[in-house]
Design an enzyme around this catalytic site. Sequence first.
Site, PDB file in Angstrom:
ATOM      1  N   PHE A   1       0.877  -1.341  -0.011  1.00 53.35           N
ATOM      2  CA  PHE A   1      -0.130   0.160   0.034  1.00 53.35           C
ATOM      3  C   PHE A   1       0.985   1.257   0.070  1.00 53.35           C
ATOM      4  O   PHE A   1       1.684   1.262   0.903  1.00 53.35           O
ATOM      5  CB  PHE A   1      -0.987   0.037   1.237  1.00 53.35           C
ATOM      6  CG  PHE A   1      -1.891   1.247   1.384  1.00 53.35           C
ATOM      7  CD1 PHE A   1      -2.828   1.111   0.176  1.00 53.35           C
ATOM      8  CD2 PHE A   1      -1.574   2.387   1.842  1.00 53.35           C
ATOM      9  CE1 PHE A   1      -3.774   2.281   0.407  1.00 53.35           C
ATOM     10  CE2 PHE A   1      -2.404   3.432   1.916  1.00 53.35           C
ATOM     11  CZ  PHE A   1      -3.624   3.417   0.918  1.00 53.35           C
TER      12      PHE A   1
ATOM     13  N   ASP B   1       9.237   2.743   1.611  1.00 60.43           N
ATOM     14  CA  ASP B   1       8.087   3.585   2.163  1.00 60.43           C
ATOM     15  C   ASP B   1       7.846   3.412   3.626  1.00 60.43           C
ATOM     16  O   ASP B   1       7.533   2.141   3.932  1.00 60.43           O
ATOM     17  CB  ASP B   1       6.882   3.270   1.450  1.00 60.43           C
ATOM     18  CG  ASP B   1       5.482   3.747   1.861  1.00 60.43           C
ATOM     19  OD1 ASP B   1       5.664   4.257   2.918  1.00 60.43           O
ATOM     20  OD2 ASP B   1       4.825   3.510   1.256  1.00 60.43           O
TER      21      ASP B   1
ATOM     22  N   LYS C   1       2.373   9.683   8.250  1.00 63.76           N
ATOM     23  CA  LYS C   1       1.539   9.470   9.497  1.00 63.76           C
ATOM     24  C   LYS C   1       2.098   9.801  11.069  1.00 63.76           C
ATOM     25  O   LYS C   1       1.586  11.006  11.093  1.00 63.76           O
ATOM     26  CB  LYS C   1       1.411   8.027   9.588  1.00 63.76           C
ATOM     27  CG  LYS C   1       0.585   7.329   8.438  1.00 63.76           C
ATOM     28  CD  LYS C   1       0.079   6.014   8.639  1.00 63.76           C
ATOM     29  CE  LYS C   1      -1.232   5.573   7.727  1.00 63.76           C
ATOM     30  NZ  LYS C   1      -0.625   5.029   6.277  1.00 63.76           N
TER      31      LYS C   1
HETATM   32  C1  LIG Z   1      -1.139   5.084   5.145  1.00 60.69           C
HETATM   33  C2  LIG Z   1       0.044   4.812   4.024  1.00 60.69           C
HETATM   34  C3  LIG Z   1       0.300   5.455   3.098  1.00 60.69           C
HETATM   35  C4  LIG Z   1      -0.583   6.865   2.630  1.00 60.69           C
HETATM   36  O1  LIG Z   1      -0.678   7.748   3.386  1.00 60.69           O
HETATM   37  P1  LIG Z   1      -1.663   8.925   3.263  1.00 60.69           P
HETATM   38  O2  LIG Z   1      -1.388   9.904   4.378  1.00 60.69           O
HETATM   39  O3  LIG Z   1      -3.023   8.244   3.703  1.00 60.69           O
HETATM   40  O4  LIG Z   1      -1.831   9.437   1.953  1.00 60.69           O
HETATM   41  C5  LIG Z   1       1.301   5.249   2.310  1.00 60.69           C
HETATM   42  N1  LIG Z   1       2.296   4.159   2.362  1.00 60.69           N
HETATM   43  C6  LIG Z   1       1.885   3.565   3.712  1.00 60.69           C
HETATM   44  C7  LIG Z   1       3.045   2.465   3.670  1.00 60.69           C
HETATM   45  C8  LIG Z   1       0.874   3.791   4.396  1.00 60.69           C
HETATM   46  O5  LIG Z   1       0.749   3.203   5.632  1.00 60.69           O
END
Ligand SMILES: *Cc1c(COP(=O)(O)O)cnc(C)c1O
Length: 409
Positions: free
Chosen positions: A158, A243, A272
């Site tokens: 994700f 990421d 986050k």
């Molecule tokens: C939550 C998340 C995203 C997206 O972040 P948003 O602030 O919701 O756009 C991208 N990568 C990872 C690994 C995430 O957990």
Amino acid sequence: MKLITTWENLSDDEPEIQSGAKVKNADYVQQAEECLFGNYRRAPVAFSHGFGSRLFDVEGKGYLDFIGGVAVSSLGHAHPRLVEAISAQAGRYLHASNLYQLPEQIKAAQMLIHLSGLERVFFCNSGTEANEMAIKLARKHASENGRGPRILAAHNSFHGRTMGSLAATGNPAYHKGFEPLPGGFEFFPYNELAPWEAAMGPDVAAILIEPVQGEGGVFPGTLEFLHGLEELCREHKALFIIDEVQTGIGRTGAMFCYHSHALRPDVVTLAKGLGGGVPIGAVMATREAAAVMGPGTHGCTFGGNALATAAAQVVLEEVELLLMDIDERSKQLVSGLEKLPHVTGVRAAGLLIGVDLDIEAKTVELACMEQGLLVNSVRAQTLRLAPPLVLTEEDVQEALEILGGVLGK
Ligand SMILES: *Cc1c(COP(=O)(O)O)cnc(C)c1O
């Protein structure tokens, strides 16, 4: 149609409405339906305030917050230093844009560089924006170095909901109905190196990977796999992009998860937990990788504004002090979880924890909420926990008791 004639007609956060009757959580469910897009499945609870690991709803009921706004509320709620920093910054100035030098942004970048070992920082507002920038950087880097544009990512990953990050997300369910997506993304199994080796070549711009698949159900990457990907990138001169939107800023017990694995990424994305609830995202990169994003290549109006970066400074300072306790809280939580009925497996990376059940997770989530504990059903039979990093031994004990009560029934 009801016309709004004065601002007083709008609901505010006072627990009284015009009639004098107490506001109920349920009142907001209907209001939300009538004014908001229906793209979320929201629980019928509306919060009014909190402190530490606790939140209180508009009816006055308290909850232990063990999802932390999805790994965002790293310092819990109403953290005194964060409140003070945000208030003080609001009293000076909030925003001036990246047309100018921004002292708060520079300070936050210097702190991230000091903590990460990377050399340059770009600020944005969210995780998907951070990945969007990283993808653009990878393509630009490839085009300037005479390499191809392919970006390799993992099944069940994700990376966000905007078109580029969505295209990089290895889950067809998120893509459905939004095609055509940007091309050039390919997906391979997580924690299985051979297919990546076979796919690698001079036309690969980058590998993009989560060190723990968070949204995917909390699946930690193995050391061998992640190091294998890094080596492939070195060998083929592709960028290694990690990421850390969910895993960064202390979540897994180190400031960055890649530190605990001794990885050397070219680019790392964050969001986050970085603002403790204030929206902020960031891309950290080596000087060499960052250099391709020259004037005019990318931008973000709000990115790294004074408010968000003042908040990030406090979060980074405070999380550094909390790092020592995270492993201990994690162990306490995991050993308690493993003893509970219906728990078939627990996967933990610090305070990012997946709990496999032999019953429906959504039912458990709702029953926990009823009993004053917030958890998240990340998959059909998996709960995700991502409590504030400030949580205490007593908070963990209490959460285990509530969850035990729910699962014991
Ligand atoms: C939550 C998340 C995203 C997206 O972040 P948003 O602030 O919701 O756009 C991208 N990568 C990872 C690994 C995430 O957990």
